[in-house]
Design a protein around this motif. Structure first.
Motif, PDB file in Angstrom:
ATOM      1  N   GLY A 142     -34.229  16.720  26.542  1.00 28.36           N
ATOM      2  CA  GLY A 142     -33.232  15.826  27.114  1.00 28.36           C
ATOM      3  C   GLY A 142     -32.352  15.197  26.059  1.00 28.36           C
ATOM      4  O   GLY A 142     -31.145  15.032  26.250  1.00 28.36           O
ATOM      5  N   ILE A 143     -32.946  14.844  24.914  1.00 28.20           N
ATOM      6  CA  ILE A 143     -32.158  14.288  23.811  1.00 28.20           C
ATOM      7  C   ILE A 143     -31.171  15.326  23.286  1.00 28.20           C
ATOM      8  O   ILE A 143     -30.010  15.025  22.991  1.00 28.20           O
ATOM      9  N   ALA A 144     -31.629  16.589  23.195  1.00 24.25           N
ATOM     10  CA  ALA A 144     -30.727  17.658  22.753  1.00 24.25           C
ATOM     11  C   ALA A 144     -29.598  17.872  23.750  1.00 24.25           C
ATOM     12  O   ALA A 144     -28.434  18.067  23.369  1.00 24.25           O
ATOM     13  N   VAL A 145     -29.923  17.830  25.050  1.00 23.22           N
ATOM     14  CA  VAL A 145     -28.894  18.015  26.079  1.00 23.22           C
ATOM     15  C   VAL A 145     -27.864  16.892  26.013  1.00 23.22           C
ATOM     16  O   VAL A 145     -26.659  17.126  26.148  1.00 23.22           O
ATOM     17  N   ALA A 146     -28.327  15.660  25.798  1.00 27.32           N
ATOM     18  CA  ALA A 146     -27.395  14.531  25.685  1.00 27.32           C
ATOM     19  C   ALA A 146     -26.437  14.737  24.513  1.00 27.32           C
ATOM     20  O   ALA A 146     -25.244  14.404  24.609  1.00 27.32           O
ATOM     21  N   SER A 147     -26.942  15.288  23.409  1.00 24.45           N
ATOM     22  CA  SER A 147     -26.070  15.551  22.263  1.00 24.45           C
ATOM     23  C   SER A 147     -25.051  16.639  22.583  1.00 24.45           C
ATOM     24  O   SER A 147     -23.882  16.549  22.177  1.00 24.45           O
ATOM     25  N   ILE A 148     -25.475  17.672  23.316  1.00 19.08           N
ATOM     26  CA  ILE A 148     -24.537  18.726  23.707  1.00 19.08           C
ATOM     27  C   ILE A 148     -23.398  18.135  24.535  1.00 19.08           C
ATOM     28  O   ILE A 148     -22.218  18.443  24.317  1.00 19.08           O
ATOM     29  N   VAL A 149     -23.752  17.285  25.491  1.00 21.56           N
ATOM     30  CA  VAL A 149     -22.733  16.657  26.326  1.00 21.56           C
ATOM     31  C   VAL A 149     -21.781  15.836  25.473  1.00 21.56           C
ATOM     32  O   VAL A 149     -20.561  15.848  25.676  1.00 21.56           O
ATOM     33  N   MET A 150     -22.338  15.106  24.499  1.00 23.26           N
ATOM     34  CA  MET A 150     -21.483  14.299  23.631  1.00 23.26           C
ATOM     35  C   MET A 150     -20.534  15.165  22.819  1.00 23.26           C
ATOM     36  O   MET A 150     -19.341  14.862  22.693  1.00 23.26           O
ATOM     37  N   PHE A 151     -21.036  16.287  22.266  1.00 23.68           N
ATOM     38  CA  PHE A 151     -20.172  17.177  21.491  1.00 23.68           C
ATOM     39  C   PHE A 151     -19.020  17.697  22.348  1.00 23.68           C
ATOM     40  O   PHE A 151     -17.862  17.732  21.905  1.00 23.68           O
ATOM     41  N   VAL A 152     -19.345  18.104  23.576  1.00 18.64           N
ATOM     42  CA  VAL A 152     -18.311  18.646  24.464  1.00 18.64           C
ATOM     43  C   VAL A 152     -17.364  17.540  24.916  1.00 18.64           C
ATOM     44  O   VAL A 152     -16.142  17.722  24.961  1.00 18.64           O
ATOM     45  N   ARG A 153     -17.923  16.372  25.238  1.00 19.72           N
ATOM     46  CA  ARG A 153     -17.092  15.277  25.727  1.00 19.72           C
ATOM     47  C   ARG A 153     -16.084  14.823  24.684  1.00 19.72           C
ATOM     48  O   ARG A 153     -14.905  14.575  25.006  1.00 19.72           O
ATOM     49  N   VAL A 154     -16.521  14.722  23.433  1.00 22.17           N
ATOM     50  CA  VAL A 154     -15.605  14.299  22.373  1.00 22.17           C
ATOM     51  C   VAL A 154     -14.441  15.276  22.252  1.00 22.17           C
ATOM     52  O   VAL A 154     -13.284  14.878  22.087  1.00 22.17           O
TER      53      VAL A 154
END
Length: 320
Positions: A142-154
């Motif tokens: 889940g922590i890794a998924v949250a980082s993926i979302v952040m990378f894409v969102r930025v």
């Protein structure tokens, strides 16, 4: 509305009158679906939506689109646009989480919650690592998924506000995103049903967005002062340090700067550095909140993503 639309059509503008009439017709024809939607919302949510419409459709158009203050650092409309953008993005994440429910699994909640705040997701999951050691693998995923979302969102935010910086930013973030996806997929193959997940509160309160707007205004002034005093390197340091606490603030601060202050490549590299600083800060937070045994495993995807992106960032800076 009928009288007002008729008055506008005959005395002000036929186009305005016709537009008002068409909008009224569309709203009335959709009343059944709107009633069903409203029945699923509580009073605080309806009040939050009305506030969002107020700040987006009433206040924003009235603000001047001009530079004010020291170094011409403050544009009222652009600063208020931060409030509109952040509250709209938060509401989207909240609506998605309401649609899927918090009992659908840790990964789904990490995905939707990170739209609101990847830092909040990371903090909550790091805390749960200590209390739920049997769910260590899926919480790490889940922590890794949250980082993926952040990378894409930025990158999506940059595409909307600073499109010229996206090519370099995307090439810098691609290795980090790929590494995070690999870690998430490995855990996904092993995971079972998640628990209750993370309960996301109603994000329609505007205090965080107003604080971010104030932060952007202050950082815009600091960035312009640093640029005037130290050149491009000073502003890069300020924006990178800003990314430790809030990447969106760094992106929106750069969006408020005149385009001729930074070339396209430098803008992308600086934003990439801000993302790396934020990811590394979350890795340290995970270690600190859970402790070395479990937190170390959960921090591995974050550290690996930072390492991959830092290597890419160093390569791009060497080419320059």
């Amino acid at each position: 509305l009928t009288f007002g639309a008729s008055f506008c059509a005959t005395r002000v503008s036929p186009a305005l009158g016709l537009t008002t009439g068409a909008a009224t017709f569309a709203i009335l024809s959709a009343r059944q679906s709107m009633h069903a939607l409203l029945r699923g919302m509580d009073e605080s949510e309806i009040e939050g939506v009305s506030r969002f419409l107020l700040v987006a459709l009433v206040i924003l158009p009235l603000l001047p689109d001009a530079a004010y203050g020291p170094f011409d650092a403050w544009n009222p409309r652009k600063i208020w646009m931060v409030v509109v953008f952040v509250t709209g993005l938060s509401f989207s994440g909240y609506a998605i989480s309401r649609r899927f429910g918090r009992d659908r699994g840790i990964l789904v909640v990490a995905l939707t919650g990170a739209i609101v705040s990847s830092t909040a997701v990371t903090a909550d999951y790091a805390r749960r690592l200590r209390d739920e050691p049997e769910a260590r693998e899926i919480l790490s995923a889940g922590i890794a998924v949250a980082s993926i979302v952040m990378f894409v969102r930025v990158q999506l935010v940059a595409l909307a506000l600073i499109p010229r910086a996206v090519p370099t930013l995307a090439l810098t973030m691609a290795p980090a995103t790929l590494v995070a996806v690999i870690f998430a997929l490995i855990a996904w193959r092993r995971h079972g049903k998640g628990g209750d997940g993370m309960e996301i509160s109603n994000p329609l309160g505007f205090a965080p967005a107003l604080m971010l707007a104030a932060l952007v205004a202050g950082l815009s002034l600091a960035a312009r002062w640093a640029l005037a005093r130290f050149g491009e390197q000073g502003m890069a340091v300020i924006l990178t340090l800003t990314g430790i606490s809030d990447v969106d603030a760094a992106v929106m601060t750069m969006a408020g700067l005149p385009p001729d202050l930074l070339d396209n490549r430098s803008a992308g590299l600086i934003l990439g550095s801000a993302v790396l600083a934020n990811t590394l800060a979350k890795a340290v937070m995970t270690l600190a909140m859970e402790g070395r045994p479990g937190g170390g495993g959960a921090a591995i995807p974050l550290v690996a993503a930072v390492t991959a992106a830092a290597a890419s960032l160093a390569g791009w800076m060497a080419l320059g």
